[in-house]
Design an enzyme around this catalytic site. Structure first.
Site, PDB file in Angstrom:
ATOM      1  N   ASP A  26      -9.935  -6.210  -1.169  1.00  0.00           N
ATOM      2  CA  ASP A  26      -9.165  -5.873  -0.081  1.00  0.00           C
ATOM      3  C   ASP A  26      -9.727  -4.806   1.085  1.00  0.00           C
ATOM      4  O   ASP A  26     -10.605  -3.977   0.572  1.00  0.00           O
ATOM      5  CB  ASP A  26      -7.961  -4.739  -0.622  1.00  0.00           C
ATOM      6  CG  ASP A  26      -6.980  -4.491   0.156  1.00  0.00           C
ATOM      7  OD1 ASP A  26      -7.025  -4.751   1.542  1.00  0.00           O
ATOM      8  OD2 ASP A  26      -6.169  -3.485  -0.076  1.00  0.00           O
TER       9      ASP A  26
ATOM     10  N   GLY B  98      -7.017   3.898   3.106  1.00  0.00           N
ATOM     11  CA  GLY B  98      -6.535   4.570   4.192  1.00  0.00           C
ATOM     12  C   GLY B  98      -5.757   4.176   5.376  1.00  0.00           C
ATOM     13  O   GLY B  98      -4.720   4.231   6.039  1.00  0.00           O
TER      14      GLY B  98
ATOM     15  N   ASP C   1       0.900  -1.117  -0.023  1.00  0.00           N
ATOM     16  CA  ASP C   1      -0.027  -0.167   0.044  1.00  0.00           C
ATOM     17  C   ASP C   1       0.983   1.473   0.026  1.00  0.00           C
ATOM     18  O   ASP C   1       1.579   1.400   0.908  1.00  0.00           O
ATOM     19  CB  ASP C   1      -0.986   0.033   1.124  1.00  0.00           C
ATOM     20  CG  ASP C   1      -2.122  -1.160   0.863  1.00  0.00           C
ATOM     21  OD1 ASP C   1      -3.064  -0.506   0.156  1.00  0.00           O
ATOM     22  OD2 ASP C   1      -2.288  -1.948   1.875  1.00  0.00           O
TER      23      ASP C   1
ATOM     24  N   GLY D 282      -5.551   0.027   7.859  1.00  0.00           N
ATOM     25  CA  GLY D 282      -5.737  -1.564   7.946  1.00  0.00           C
ATOM     26  C   GLY D 282      -6.662  -1.704   9.257  1.00  0.00           C
ATOM     27  O   GLY D 282      -7.078  -0.527  10.049  1.00  0.00           O
ATOM     28  N   GLY D 283      -7.248  -2.828   9.361  1.00  0.00           N
ATOM     29  CA  GLY D 283      -7.989  -3.176  10.451  1.00  0.00           C
ATOM     30  C   GLY D 283      -9.261  -2.941  10.585  1.00  0.00           C
ATOM     31  O   GLY D 283     -10.150  -2.914  11.391  1.00  0.00           O
TER      32      GLY D 283
END
Length: 388
Positions: free
Chosen positions: A322, A293, A177, A295-296
């Site tokens: 994703d 922008g 990313d 993760g998680g």
């Protein structure tokens, strides 16, 4: 040292086979880069029990080619004469009898390894090979399953090590990313880090996702870094199809695959003109199942009808999902038609990343066999949530 000794045991095994057929070498003349290592030569001599002569020319392919060319040009009557005239000894490494004797026991164990494993290896061959072979050639029609651990969830202080670890765990691609702090709030790595990763992992497929306002400005740098694939956001180009096609063409011209990404709220129809072109203007469509922008985030099931629409219209297309992907949500994504799954926390946070990667791959392979995306959408209520 153990690796070097294993290589030298292999050389001795060749010599044993030669001796069994009536030829026992009294010395070995060697050339090549590895011969510049005194340790490598000494272990070889000690294991084999014969002297190793190193040539002055360290370029073995060039030396061999020169010998053959000299014979072909008529400079020498045969190869033996050319070798005698053109191969010059630099030094000789002699075996140490006491060390050669010490290698007798481990070499005997080495020789016994293949017979001991012969039945098991033949059984694996009859069953269709290893897990790696199954990964490379999954059953069913359509594009292959690709599992891509996202480096956004990796140890940022050891990215090269994390790439190697994920490849060893069975990853197909590594998802990189690249965020500019403008198109999205987060700021991550850029082409110089990709170039470093490439230098440390020449075999890795580096799948770069640009969450950037000016993706075109990074393409040359990523080409220099030897990125494998570059995916840009259509929203960054104002959903301008002509501009997207031009950027994809430029990416491809630099030797990389081109992909286009859609935010959760962007309709799939935006990319139809790119995919309907002949040939298709892009190699892959990335459907984000979280807002780009960070993760998680939680997986957004409302994106799945978009995936299904793309898969129905373009059966051979690589469709990537994703965001919030784990073994549970992977089943839903694969059932919708995704074949390329990006997973961050689910893989890097697992005690056994290999089992998670295998579960993700199994979800795609299982869906490829059943092709549930061909069923009426009314039979898939979990995919009918309103789009954001």
């Amino acid at each position: 040292r153990a690796i070097l000794e294993g290589i030298c045991f292999g050389t001795r095994l060749v010599f044993d086979a030669m001796a069994a057929n009536g030829y026992t070498p009294e010395e070995v003349v060697v050339a090549g880069g590895a011969t510049r290592s005194p340790l490598w030569l000494q272990i070889h001599a000690d294991v084999a029990g014969v002297p190793f002569k190193r040539t002055k020319c360290a370029d073995a392919p060039a030396l061999g080619a020169a010998i053959l060319a000299a014979v072909a040009a008529g400079c020498y009557p045969d190869v033996a004469a050319a070798v005698a005239a053109m191969v010059h000894d630099d030094s000789v490494v002699h075996p140490r009898p006491e060390v050669h004797a010490l290698y007798a026991a481990p070499y005997a164990a080495y020789k016994a390894t293949y017979p001991a494993l012969k039945a098991l290896m033949h059984q694996q061959g009859r069953q269709g090979g290893s897990a790696v072979a199954a990964k490379d050639a999954p059953p069913g029609p359509g594009p292959q399953a690709r599992i891509c651990p996202s480096l956004l969830a990796a140890d940022q202080g050891n990215l090269a090590g994390e790439v190697s670890r994920m490849l060893a765990e069975g990853a197909d691609w590594l998802h990189v990313d690249i965020m500019d702090g403008h198109f999205v709030p987060n700021l991550t790595i850029g082409p110089p880090v990709v170039e470093h990763l490439r230098s440390q992992a020449p075999e890795a497929f580096l799948d770069c996702h640009l969450s950037c306002s000016n993706p075109a400005g990074l393409v040359d740098g990523l080409s220099k870094a030897k990125a494998s694939s570059v995916t840009f956001h259509t929203e960054a180009l104002g959903n301008d199809v002509v501009a997207a096609a031009a950027l994809a063409a430029r990416i491809r011209s630099l030797g990389m695959r081109a992909g286009v990404a859609l935010k959760p709220g962007t309709p799939e129809e935006i990319v139809f003109p790119l995919l309907d072109a002949s040939p298709s203007a892009v190699d892959m469509v990335l459907c984000l199942t979280v807002e780009p922008g960070f993760g998680g985030q939680s997986f957004m099931h409302s994106v799945l009808p978009k995936v299904t629409a793309l898969r129905r219209r373009y059966p051979g297309l690589d469709i990537q999902v994703d965001g919030g992907v784990n073994p549970l949500t992977a089943a839903a994504a694969a059932a919708a038609g995704a074949n390329v799954l990006v997973a961050g926390s689910a893989v890097f946070g697992a005690q056994d990343p290999a089992s998670v990667i295998a579960a993700l791959r199994d979800a795609v392979i299982g869906a490829k066999e059943q092709m549930p995306w061909l069923a009426p959408l009314l039979c898939q209520p979990q995919m009918l949530s309103p789009r954001s």
